[in-house]
Write an enzyme that holds these catalytic residues in place. Structure first.
Site, PDB file in Angstrom:
ATOM      1  CG  HIS A  59      -2.073  -1.053   1.575  1.00  0.00           C
ATOM      2  ND1 HIS A  59      -2.713  -0.851   0.205  1.00  0.00           N
ATOM      3  CD2 HIS A  59      -2.236  -2.436   2.209  1.00  0.00           C
ATOM      4  CE1 HIS A  59      -3.698  -2.208   0.683  1.00  0.00           C
ATOM      5  NE2 HIS A  59      -2.985  -2.587   1.501  1.00  0.00           N
ATOM      6  N   PRO A  60       0.693   2.626  -0.628  1.00  0.00           N
ATOM      7  CG  PRO A  60      -0.545   3.692  -1.974  1.00  0.00           C
ATOM      8  CD  PRO A  60      -0.467   1.941  -1.223  1.00  0.00           C
ATOM      9  CD  GLU A  83      -8.464   1.221  -1.994  1.00  0.00           C
ATOM     10  OE1 GLU A  83      -9.356  -0.247  -2.272  1.00  0.00           O
ATOM     11  OE2 GLU A  83      -7.483   0.744  -1.076  1.00  0.00           O
ATOM     12  CG  PHE A 114      -1.081   4.617   9.931  1.00  0.00           C
ATOM     13  CD1 PHE A 114      -2.473   3.916  11.044  1.00  0.00           C
ATOM     14  CD2 PHE A 114      -2.664   5.397   9.451  1.00  0.00           C
ATOM     15  CE1 PHE A 114      -3.412   4.438  11.610  1.00  0.00           C
ATOM     16  CE2 PHE A 114      -3.930   5.131   9.651  1.00  0.00           C
ATOM     17  CZ  PHE A 114      -4.273   4.960  10.645  1.00  0.00           C
ATOM     18  CB  ILE A 116      -7.113   3.466   7.762  1.00  0.00           C
ATOM     19  CG1 ILE A 116      -8.248   3.415   8.396  1.00  0.00           C
ATOM     20  CG2 ILE A 116      -6.447   4.651   7.281  1.00  0.00           C
ATOM     21  CD1 ILE A 116      -8.156   4.601   9.696  1.00  0.00           C
ATOM     22  CB  ALA A 118      -7.859   5.284   3.031  1.00  0.00           C
TER      23      ALA A 118
END
Length: 335
Positions: A59-60, A83, A114, A116, A118
């Site tokens: 993920h970025p 997203e 981190f 999540i 989004a």
């Protein structure tokens, strides 16, 4: 009708090579529901710690352009961009700077970015959640990150099925019905991240519930051992509507109605604790766990979690897990 995807398709949904291989082997799938069920089993029971970290790394960073995630598939990068669209659209320069600084602190503490789900979240909401989760112990945060990865995976599986349905159903009424069913499955599984499709005409009455699971669920993770908490008795209760709203010292046991009970399975998940309904009754609920029987030498003979579902939340799903050790426990609102 069964739908088959390749490993590269599942790798775009979740960046773990083991996950993608197992999903491709488990297919073909008859519906999105079947695919999500297989995905959760594979992610939580077959993919190891290295696989989780591999998926996280795909993920970025939140607040970072997806195009800067080198070596990842175009599909995954495009989905990441979508997203984070709400977050990026609501971000100011100062918030992006603060996000960047907190992301660095988070990675230094936990060893991974981190993560999540989004979708639909503003940059301010994400920043607040980052600061909140930064306070967690590493083992707790690792589990939360894995749950967030699963939410993202479910979103992307839904997109995968939707795209497949659109292509396959062109000019074919039977396949169009399959696509419609897939869309219904998608909404019922991850309704917290998607809005329902067009409303039915007012003169039509729904014939059956669109939900596929009870609105309140739970699981137990034994964080001291690093595995699911199996064989734990679980009760779900609701505060009686004819009783005055309780205060801190007024949680009288006689005012609770038992809705259901179960015992956690080998994956730490309880069986159904209530009926499958479209809308849950607003009110106070309590999930109790017989932790003393599970861990006789522990500090807690039992654990009860009381939470409130409001009128505006009655269409949502509530996953209330217990993360347990002999001398501490924590919980959070999942979906």
């Amino acid at each position: 009708m069964e739908v088959r995807f390749e490993e590269k398709d599942f790798l775009a949904c979740c960046g773990s090579a083991r996950f993608a291989h197992e999903m491709a082997s488990a297919g073909p799938f008859r519906s999105l529901t079947d695919a999500v069920s297989a995905a959760r089993d594979i992610w939580f029971n077959m993919v190891d710690v290295n696989g989780w970290l591999e998926a996280f790394a795909a993920h970025p960073q939140i607040g970072e352009s997806a195009s800067s995630t080198h070596g990842k598939s175009q599909t995954s990068a495009q989905w990441s961009k979508g997203e984070q669209s709400t977050a990026l659209a609501t971000a100011t320069g100062s918030i992006l700077q603060e996000l960047s600084e907190w992301n660095v602190q988070y990675r230094q503490k936990f060893g991974f970015i981190f993560l999540i789900c989004a979708s639909g979240r503003t940059s301010s909401e994400i920043l607040a959640e980052l600061k909140k989760r930064y306070q967690n112990r590493p083992i707790v945060e690792f589990q939360i990150a894995a749950e967030e990865q699963m939410k993202v995976t479910e979103l992307r599986l839904a997109k995968l099925f939707s795209e497949k349905d659109r292509v396959a159903s062109a000019g074919d009424q039977d396949l169009a019905r399959v696509a419609k069913k897939s869309e219904e499955d998608r909404v019922s599984i991850i309704s917290g991240h998607f809005t329902a499709g067009p409303k039915s005409p007012s003169n039509k009455v729904p014939q059956s519930t669109a939900q596929t699971r009870p609105p309140i669920t739970t699981h137990v993770l034994d964080v001291s051992q690093g595995h699911p908490g199996a064989g734990i008795e679980v009760h779900l209760e609701k505060w009686r509507q004819d009783c005055p709203r309780p205060v801190f010292s007024g949680l009288d046991i006689s005012s609770w109605d038992l809705l259901g009970s179960s015992t956690t399975d080998k994956d730490g998940r309880s069986g159904p604790l209530m009926k499958i309904v479209d809308a849950v009754d607003p009110g106070l609920y309590r999930i109790s766990f017989n932790t003393g029987k599970y861990c006789p030498s522990g500090f807690f003979p039992f654990v009860s979690i009381v939470f409130e579902i409001r009128e505006t939340q009655k269409l949502e799903h509530f996953h209330v897990p217990l993360l347990l050790s002999p001398f501490s426990f924590t919980t959070y609102r999942g979906s």
